[in-house]
Design an enzyme around this catalytic site. Structure first.
Site, PDB file in Angstrom:
ATOM      1  N   ASP A  34       0.983  -1.262   0.089  1.00 41.38           N
ATOM      2  CA  ASP A  34      -0.157   0.039   0.005  1.00 41.38           C
ATOM      3  C   ASP A  34       1.011   1.116  -0.169  1.00 41.38           C
ATOM      4  OD1 ASP A  34      -2.089  -1.899   0.165  1.00 41.38           O
ATOM      5  OD2 ASP A  34      -2.651  -1.357   2.026  1.00 41.38           O
ATOM      6  N   GLU A  36       3.801   1.638  -1.158  1.00 34.88           N
ATOM      7  CA  GLU A  36       4.538   1.923  -2.518  1.00 34.88           C
ATOM      8  C   GLU A  36       3.413   2.382  -3.442  1.00 34.88           C
ATOM      9  OE1 GLU A  36       7.906   1.108  -5.285  1.00 34.88           O
ATOM     10  OE2 GLU A  36       7.507   1.286  -2.937  1.00 34.88           O
ATOM     11  N   SER A  83     -34.892  -7.013 -17.584  1.00 32.44           N
ATOM     12  CA  SER A  83     -34.904  -7.847 -16.429  1.00 32.44           C
ATOM     13  C   SER A  83     -34.790  -9.217 -17.019  1.00 32.44           C
ATOM     14  CB  SER A  83     -35.717  -7.633 -15.228  1.00 32.44           C
ATOM     15  OG  SER A  83     -36.846  -7.802 -15.765  1.00 32.44           O
ATOM     16  N   LEU A  84     -34.333 -10.251 -15.822  1.00 36.90           N
ATOM     17  CA  LEU A  84     -34.423 -11.440 -16.467  1.00 36.90           C
ATOM     18  C   LEU A  84     -35.429 -12.265 -15.811  1.00 36.90           C
ATOM     19  CD1 LEU A  84     -30.807 -12.471 -16.245  1.00 36.90           C
ATOM     20  CD2 LEU A  84     -31.952 -11.758 -18.257  1.00 36.90           C
ATOM     21  N   GLU A 116     -22.730 -17.266 -15.262  1.00 35.92           N
ATOM     22  CA  GLU A 116     -22.219 -16.319 -14.645  1.00 35.92           C
ATOM     23  C   GLU A 116     -22.856 -16.212 -13.167  1.00 35.92           C
ATOM     24  OE1 GLU A 116     -22.560 -12.692 -16.517  1.00 35.92           O
ATOM     25  OE2 GLU A 116     -22.351 -13.720 -18.617  1.00 35.92           O
ATOM     26  N   LYS A 118     -24.529 -14.516 -10.311  1.00 38.90           N
ATOM     27  CA  LYS A 118     -25.273 -13.198 -10.481  1.00 38.90           C
ATOM     28  C   LYS A 118     -25.007 -12.438  -9.156  1.00 38.90           C
ATOM     29  CE  LYS A 118     -30.149 -11.998 -10.687  1.00 38.90           C
ATOM     30  NZ  LYS A 118     -30.525 -11.238  -9.535  1.00 38.90           N
ATOM     31  N   ASP A 120     -25.441  -9.666  -6.215  1.00 41.27           N
ATOM     32  CA  ASP A 120     -26.500  -9.114  -5.624  1.00 41.27           C
ATOM     33  C   ASP A 120     -26.140  -7.746  -5.260  1.00 41.27           C
ATOM     34  OD1 ASP A 120     -29.288  -9.012  -4.630  1.00 41.27           O
ATOM     35  OD2 ASP A 120     -28.615  -9.978  -2.668  1.00 41.27           O
ATOM     36  N   GLU A 175     -23.022  -4.614 -12.424  1.00 44.24           N
ATOM     37  CA  GLU A 175     -23.532  -4.372 -11.095  1.00 44.24           C
ATOM     38  C   GLU A 175     -22.484  -3.563 -10.132  1.00 44.24           C
ATOM     39  OE1 GLU A 175     -26.556  -5.778  -9.618  1.00 44.24           O
ATOM     40  OE2 GLU A 175     -27.001  -6.174 -11.824  1.00 44.24           O
ATOM     41  N   TYR A 227     -20.804  -7.193 -17.190  1.00 43.52           N
ATOM     42  CA  TYR A 227     -20.969  -8.504 -17.838  1.00 43.52           C
ATOM     43  C   TYR A 227     -21.761  -8.633 -19.212  1.00 43.52           C
ATOM     44  CZ  TYR A 227     -24.992  -7.528 -15.165  1.00 43.52           C
ATOM     45  OH  TYR A 227     -26.179  -6.904 -14.510  1.00 43.52           O
ATOM     46  N   LYS A 305     -26.757 -17.634 -19.969  1.00 46.36           N
ATOM     47  CA  LYS A 305     -27.165 -16.890 -21.451  1.00 46.36           C
ATOM     48  C   LYS A 305     -26.640 -17.870 -22.283  1.00 46.36           C
ATOM     49  CE  LYS A 305     -25.928 -12.655 -19.275  1.00 46.36           C
ATOM     50  NZ  LYS A 305     -24.757 -11.396 -18.916  1.00 46.36           N
ATOM     51  N   LYS A 329     -32.066 -18.986  -9.414  1.00 50.57           N
ATOM     52  CA  LYS A 329     -32.033 -18.440  -8.028  1.00 50.57           C
ATOM     53  C   LYS A 329     -31.577 -19.561  -6.938  1.00 50.57           C
ATOM     54  CE  LYS A 329     -33.560 -14.276  -8.362  1.00 50.57           C
ATOM     55  NZ  LYS A 329     -33.956 -13.177  -7.576  1.00 50.57           N
ATOM     56  N   CYS A 423     -36.293   0.830  29.331  1.00 50.57           N
ATOM     57  CA  CYS A 423     -35.013   0.309  28.992  1.00 50.57           C
ATOM     58  C   CYS A 423     -34.693  -1.064  29.662  1.00 50.57           C
ATOM     59  CB  CYS A 423     -33.774   1.482  29.174  1.00 50.57           C
ATOM     60  SG  CYS A 423     -32.171   0.668  28.974  1.00 50.57           S
ATOM     61  N   CYS A 426     -31.672  -0.281  32.409  1.00 47.05           N
ATOM     62  CA  CYS A 426     -31.987   0.722  33.566  1.00 47.05           C
ATOM     63  C   CYS A 426     -33.156   0.860  33.967  1.00 47.05           C
ATOM     64  CB  CYS A 426     -30.966   2.025  33.381  1.00 47.05           C
ATOM     65  SG  CYS A 426     -31.686   3.182  32.053  1.00 47.05           S
ATOM     66  N   CYS A 441     -32.719   4.653  24.981  1.00 44.01           N
ATOM     67  CA  CYS A 441     -32.696   5.053  26.436  1.00 44.01           C
ATOM     68  C   CYS A 441     -32.137   6.475  26.512  1.00 44.01           C
ATOM     69  CB  CYS A 441     -31.927   4.050  27.286  1.00 44.01           C
ATOM     70  SG  CYS A 441     -31.683   4.424  28.848  1.00 44.01           S
ATOM     71  N   CYS A 446     -27.367   5.457  32.229  1.00 47.84           N
ATOM     72  CA  CYS A 446     -27.614   4.160  31.685  1.00 47.84           C
ATOM     73  C   CYS A 446     -26.523   3.440  31.794  1.00 47.84           C
ATOM     74  CB  CYS A 446     -28.521   3.982  30.607  1.00 47.84           C
ATOM     75  SG  CYS A 446     -29.013   2.475  30.043  1.00 47.84           S
TER      76      CYS A 446
HETATM   77 ZN   LIG Z   1     -31.073   2.644  30.039  1.00 46.85          ZN
END
Ligand SMILES: [Zn+2]
Length: 701
Positions: A34, A36, A83-84, A116, A118, A120, A175, A227, A305, A329, A423, A426, A441, A446
């Site tokens: 990092d 470097e 969409s698919l 592929e 998918k 999310d 995505e 993709y 596909k 899915k 709460c 407390c 709370c 507390c």
């Molecule tokens: Zn509390």
């Protein structure tokens, strides 16, 4: 003709930086440290600072534009983003294959598919003009999305310039996602800050992409996988346009397109596979249903596909879906179990959060005995009850959640669950802000909050008690020496000298135990001195929600004593300059808690100053909008309520919580409710965002 040396080195550095960004952000295989990498980036920045004329928009230094943006203009996609169709079972997968072969009139036994993972995440479309990134847009409704270019530019996996890309304009789709590690880190930070947690990485990615501050977006660590390559619609004959997005004009197959995208320096998810026939596809799906848990991003299925682009064109699309693709899915990792009881956890900010205690059950590789229920509203909406048989779901590393009760298995005597009003730790009354889902709370002492409260109380902007750091606070609580702020003022110096603290060494992160010694005496002196602090510091130190340093000073100047502040009504509180309903409500909630009243009495008895010597606020309100009262309602398209409030308050206007005859303007965004109706009834002027903006502009002169 010779190129000047700085330009040469500049090009070299840009290529190097991009190369290492790719190694790190796309291939997960850095070649240099990092430090470097930072050194290369700094050298590049230094040359660009010296030769500003040589800075171009696609330089790696230009990822963050610097300023927050105003909003997201709507843009139209070159080709609609369809969409698919989904497949959930092996049989549905085979039915898809059947349809493909039939529609294509193929006698062959096996069609070549590309499978592929998918991702999310949030769908995006990137436009490159002659290899330069010129636009990033969200999917939106498929036809029109939002222009999020400034945010897309901050994603390090996405190149600002393609390596040897094709000439002209291309659109690449894929995505944007939040890696699980970034998600976990982000929620930890949000928890620390007392903010609502994101439910899953997809929501978090979507929320991040809609943030108006690219500098913040760049810190979130978003990733991206692409993709699909979409050609300009104009470059194809009209007849072809009706059959859905045409693909890569540069290669005859999708698999070659994926390879091309990767070779141009674009991020392509590496686990995709070319499959001969649907059986291989099914195997791929089977394999990844388990293996996906080890990935660093969420995937909920496999996209399948047709590989041959000419065959795709023949297959075409229905009105909604292309006929040449489907999404398999993964079976949700769900299980049924009994919800023994609903318990409440109290976080360090005082948030009381319900969670499910379950009959232990084995799901996707581990036994689960607890699950999140999000919040009380969610429980009420799903009507989840103690004793119910519930469906629980596990998604990756995310905490398992209760999805829904199984109603036909509900015991006949079950009762709807109610969030306790006190709460768990407390017993103080819980309170929540309007429009918030978290119950908190409000008791400053507390035990769940105490550690954080004390650190805040002692902090430089509050009571400014030097030496009262984390490790000492820990010890004071652990040894039972301090139960609230007031106890600090009764600490015994000799007792403190003998206390053993264990501060962490910032370098090794190891605890280094030692006796407090003389420091203990100093801390006691510091505490004693803090008795004379101005009331404004005390108000801030009490940790009242939404009361920052500035609001604390305003409240002190306006109300003069802590007693008067705590006795002020909701309406009286709002007569203080720049104090709106949110702060007023919060101060009321704090003052209404008897434990806080007792704390303040104890502080007074300990000799802590509860008056101010700050000057009273100027008698005449200043600012071009002084004397005007505004009410905000609904969601404004491009600014948050806080932003709108602060720009009004800066101009001297007051922002009130409810509409009355005294209201001058109501600013209404989308989904405005009863406040807008009331405004119309009373004939109050209503402004939309545009009118509001122009009024602000005018006021600024
Ligand atoms: Zn509390």
């Amino acid at each position: 003709m010779s190129t000047p040396p700085p330009a040469l080195r500049l090009k070299e550095l840009r290529d190097l930086v991009r190369h290492h960004e790719e190694r790190y952000y796309i291939h997960n295989a850095p070649e240099i440290s990092d430090e470097e990498f930072d050194r290369l980036l700094h050298e590049l920045e230094a040359i660009e600072a010296e030769y500003p004329d040589l800075v171009t928009a696609d330089s790696p230094t230009q990822r963050v534009a610097g300023r927050p943006i105003q909003g997201f203009p709507t843009v139209e996609h070159l080709v609609p983003m369809l969409s698919l169709d989904n497949a959930y079972t092996d049989a549905e997968l085979r039915a898809f294959d059947e349809r493909v072969r039939k529609a294509a009139g193929l006698d062959v036994a096996a069609v070549s598919y590309v499978a592929e993972l998918k991702i999310d995440g949030l769908s995006i479309a990137l436009t490159y003009d002659d290899s330069r990134l010129v636009r990033g847009a969200t999917r939106g409704d498929g036809v029109r999305g939002e222009d999020v270019t400034a945010n897309v530019r901050t994603i390090r996996a996405i190149p600002l310039a393609l390596r040897c890309g094709p000439p002209g304009r291309i659109e690449v789709r894929g995505e944007v996602y939040l890696p699980r590690a970034s998600f976990a880190r982000m929620n930890r930070d949000r928890e620390t800050a007392g903010e609502t947690l994101f439910q899953n990485p997809r929501n978090a990615a979507a929320g991040t992409m809609r943030n108006l501050d690219p500098a913040l977006v760049s810190k979130r660590g978003l990733g991206s996988y692409l993709y699909q390559l979409v050609a300009r619609p104009r470059s194809r004959p009209a007849a072809e346009r009706s059959v859905g997005p045409a693909e890569d004009p540069f290669a005859p197959t999708h698999s070659e397109t994926l390879r091309a995208l990767a070779s141009w320096g674009l991020p392509v998810e590496p686990h995709w596979k070319r499959c001969e026939g649907i059986s291989q596809v099914a195997e791929f799906c089977q394999e990844w249903a388990e293996k996906r848990l080890a990935l660093d991003f969420d995937t909920d299925g496999v996209v399948i596909k047709v590989d041959d682009l000419a065959l795709r064109t023949r297959l075409g699309a229905t009105a909604k879906f292309p006929r040449w693709a489907t999404a398999f899915k993964f079976p949700a990792q769900q299980a049924h179990t009994r919800l023994r009881r609903i318990d409440v956890n109290v976080g360090r900010t005082g948030a009381n959060t319900p969670f499910a205690v379950l009959e232990p059950v084995f799901v996707a590789g581990s036994t689960i005995s607890m699950a999140t229920l999000h919040n009380a509203d969610d429980i009420a909406r799903k009507d989840i009850r103690e004793g119910d048989t519930v469906v629980i779901e596990k998604a990756g590393d995310v905490i398992p959640k209760v999805v829904a009760p199984v109603l036909n298995l509900r015991p006949p005597d079950s009762q709807p669950w109610k969030m306790p009003d006190t709460c768990k730790v407390c017993g103080s009354r819980l309170h929540r802000d309007e429009e918030e889902v978290v119950w908190r709370c409000e008791n400053s002492s507390c035990p769940a909050r105490l550690r954080r409260s004390l650190e805040h109380f002692a902090s430089r902007s509050a009571m400014n008690i030097e030496g009262l750091g984390e490790s000492l606070v820990d010890q004071l609580i652990e040894q039972g020496l301090v139960h609230d702020f007031a106890d600090l003022y009764h600490l015994d110096a000799s007792r403190l000298e003998d206390l053993v603290v264990a501060p962490r060494d910032p370098k090794s992160d190891r605890a280094l135990p030692r006796k407090l010694g003389k420091v203990g005496r100093n801390v006691v002196e510091q505490i004693a001195r803090s008795r004379n602090n101005d009331l404004s510091r005390l108000i801030y130190g009490l940790g009242i929600r939404h009361v920052g340093e500035k609001a604390a000073a305003t409240l002190a100047r306006h109300f003069r004593t802590l007693d008067r502040l705590m006795d002020a009504s909701f309406e009286q509180l709002q007569t203080a300059p720049e104090v709106g309903p949110v702060v007023a409500e919060s101060v009321r909630a704090f003052s209404d808690e008897p434990r806080n009243r007792a704390l303040v009495d104890k502080l007074k008895a300990a000799g802590v100053t509860t008056t101010t010597s700050l000057p009273e606020p100027a008698a005449v309100d200043a600012g071009p909008l002084a004397g005007k009262t505004f009410v905000l309602t609904g969601t404004l398209p491009s600014m948050t309520r806080e932003e709108a409030t602060s720009s009004l308050e800066q101009l001297g206007a007051k922002v009130a919580g409810s509409v009355s005859r005294k209201t001058h303007y109501v600013v209404a965004g989308s989904d405005a409710g009863s406040k807008l109706d009331k405004a119309r009834q009373l004939g109050v002027d209503v402004l939309d965002e545009e009118a509001f903006r122009s009024l602000i502009m005018k006021a600024h002169g």
